[in-house]
Design an enzyme around this catalytic site. Structure first.
Site, mmCIF file in Angstrom:
data_model
loop_
_atom_site.group_PDB
_atom_site.id
_atom_site.type_symbol
_atom_site.label_atom_id
_atom_site.label_comp_id
_atom_site.label_asym_id
_atom_site.label_seq_id
_atom_site.Cartn_x
_atom_site.Cartn_y
_atom_site.Cartn_z
ATOM 1 N N THR A 207 3.911 2.677 13.261
ATOM 2 C CA THR A 207 5.138 3.228 13.822
ATOM 3 C C THR A 207 5.949 3.952 12.752
ATOM 4 O O THR A 207 5.874 3.593 11.570
ATOM 5 C CB THR A 207 5.978 2.097 14.441
ATOM 6 O OG1 THR A 207 7.141 2.639 15.058
ATOM 7 C CG2 THR A 207 6.413 1.087 13.394
ATOM 8 N N ARG A 236 5.291 2.048 7.313
ATOM 9 C CA ARG A 236 6.189 2.075 6.175
ATOM 10 C C ARG A 236 6.528 0.639 5.810
ATOM 11 O O ARG A 236 6.614 -0.234 6.673
ATOM 12 C CB ARG A 236 7.476 2.855 6.488
ATOM 13 C CG ARG A 236 7.289 4.369 6.600
ATOM 14 C CD ARG A 236 6.993 4.987 5.236
ATOM 15 N NE ARG A 236 6.983 6.443 5.269
ATOM 16 C CZ ARG A 236 5.908 7.173 5.483
ATOM 17 N NH1 ARG A 236 4.730 6.579 5.697
ATOM 18 N NH2 ARG A 236 5.971 8.489 5.482
ATOM 19 N N ASP A 259 -1.010 -1.214 3.296
ATOM 20 C CA ASP A 259 -1.067 0.027 2.522
ATOM 21 C C ASP A 259 0.317 0.429 2.054
ATOM 22 O O ASP A 259 0.450 1.309 1.206
ATOM 23 C CB ASP A 259 -1.689 1.153 3.349
ATOM 24 C CG ASP A 259 -1.884 2.428 2.530
ATOM 25 O OD1 ASP A 259 -2.441 2.327 1.421
ATOM 26 O OD2 ASP A 259 -1.468 3.506 2.987
ATOM 27 N N GLU A 264 8.581 -0.445 -2.741
ATOM 28 C CA GLU A 264 7.419 0.391 -3.050
ATOM 29 C C GLU A 264 7.817 1.460 -4.067
ATOM 30 O O GLU A 264 8.838 2.120 -3.866
ATOM 31 C CB GLU A 264 6.902 1.057 -1.774
ATOM 32 C CG GLU A 264 5.606 1.829 -1.967
ATOM 33 C CD GLU A 264 5.073 2.435 -0.681
ATOM 34 O OE1 GLU A 264 4.846 3.670 -0.665
ATOM 35 O OE2 GLU A 264 4.898 1.683 0.290
ATOM 36 N N HIS A 283 -0.493 2.724 -0.936
ATOM 37 C CA HIS A 283 -0.016 3.822 -0.078
ATOM 38 C C HIS A 283 -0.936 5.038 -0.185
ATOM 39 O O HIS A 283 -0.529 6.138 -0.567
ATOM 40 C CB HIS A 283 1.421 4.213 -0.431
ATOM 41 C CG HIS A 283 2.117 4.952 0.689
ATOM 42 N ND1 HIS A 283 3.483 4.994 0.831
ATOM 43 C CD2 HIS A 283 1.620 5.682 1.729
ATOM 44 C CE1 HIS A 283 3.808 5.723 1.896
ATOM 45 N NE2 HIS A 283 2.684 6.157 2.452
ATOM 46 N N GLY A 286 -2.937 8.619 3.540
ATOM 47 C CA GLY A 286 -3.165 10.045 3.742
ATOM 48 C C GLY A 286 -3.743 10.757 2.547
ATOM 49 O O GLY A 286 -4.006 11.964 2.603
#
Length: 320
Positions: A207, A236, A259, A264, A283, A286
């Site tokens: 989300t 996130r 992830d 962070e 992270h 992508g």
């Protein structure tokens, strides 16, 4: 293609990728390369179309916005827009903010499946065993026959379900902001979570981060998950209450594959690094070879629509 002088009649387009490396960009625009360097490539006031540098953080993403008095489109290269939102109040009214729908679905869905399979099948233990030359055989859970809940059923959530299809899951339930029906079945709302969570062996978070999802996965959410369930976060870090998650991990009741984290990057010494039953990746949802070609296609398409006076795609917010 790239002009280095400014004309009042020729809009500037700021790109984080050299224009000559992007096939299909229209002629007749001033393309300026800016990937977050201290010095701007031109006066920000002349920028009409701003492509936000990728993975450079909110400070860099927002820095030129207050000076972009003529900007009309702000295009992110991420699915989320939370790194740009703090600067939207600096923009004039009518600016369209676009996300990168279509760029990250494949990579993020791949990582989601990798996290699920690695966690269920005990891959972290195998890696540690290899380091110590230990043969750690055993009996491990399979993805087959598991009940999966996807929280955040947009384009990434849908791509995740595409990749779950061959794995013989018992069922896949879907949750999004609005209820709807898809070819695969119904999409529930967040209000349905209390009824769905107790049946979910695996909960996937995909989300966006916004006021309705900030801290969504707190103590009550986690307590509703069944013993031994796996939480997978590719959304996130702020969607999850880290303290509440640590409590469940340390008790041994739940497992997690993350992830993204809050905070962070995860700082050295943080308890989450060494919590039991957790797999952490930095992270990288992508950050694959699939990103650049899709990002270039998105930029070329959006700038071409802008130059032709057509409506750009993926508009998620208009300043006002």
């Amino acid at each position: 293609m790239t002009s280095t002088t400014h004309s009042a009649t020729v809009p500037d387009v700021w790109l984080p990728i050299p224009a000559d490396e992007i096939e299909g960009l229209p002629e007749g625009l001033n393309y300026r390369l800016w990937d977050g360097a201290q010095d701007y490539p031109a006066d920000p006031a002349h920028c009409a179309f701003y492509v936000v540098p990728y993975m450079k953080g909110p400070r860099i993403a927002v820095r030129p916005l207050g000076d972009m008095s003529g900007v009309r489109v702000v295009q992110t290269l991420s699915a989320g827009i939370d790194h740009v939102e703090p600067g939207l109040g600096l923009l004039p009214a009518g600016v369209q903010l676009c996300n990168a729908k279509g760029v990250h679905e494949a990579s993020t869905a791949e990582l989601t499946l990798a996290l699920i399979l690695a966690s269920l099948r005990g891959f972290p233990g195998f890696v540690h065993g290899q380091d110590k030359e230990e043969w750690r055989s055993g009996f491990y859970p399979a993805l087959a026959d598991k009940s999966v809940l996807i929280v955040g059923y947009g384009s990434i959530g849908s791509a995740i379900e595409d990749r779950l299809a061959p794995f013989e899951c018992a069922r896949v339930a879907r949750v999004a902001r609005s209820a709807r029906t898809t070819a695969r079945g119904p999409v529930h709302t967040l209000e349905d979570l209390p009824a769905l969570l107790p049946e979910a062996d695996i909960v996937i978070l995909s989300t966006p981060l916004n006021p309705s999802t900030q801290g969504l996965v707190g103590a009550d959410f986690l307590a509703a998950m069944p013993d031994g369930a796996l939480l997978v976060n590719v959304a996130r870090g702020g969607v999850v209450d880290t303290k509440a998650l640590l409590s469940e991990l340390e008790s041994g009741r739940l497992r997690a594959a993350l992830d993204v984290t809050d905070p962070e990057p995860l700082p050295s010494g943080h308890a989450l690094w060494h919590a039991p039953n957790v797999l952490i990746t930095p992270h990288v949802g992508g950050s694959t070879s699939a990103f650049l070609p899709r990002a270039k296609r998105l930029i070329a398409g959006q700038v071409s629509r802008f130059a032709a006076g057509e409506q750009v795609h993926n508009v998620v917010r208009t300043t006002g």
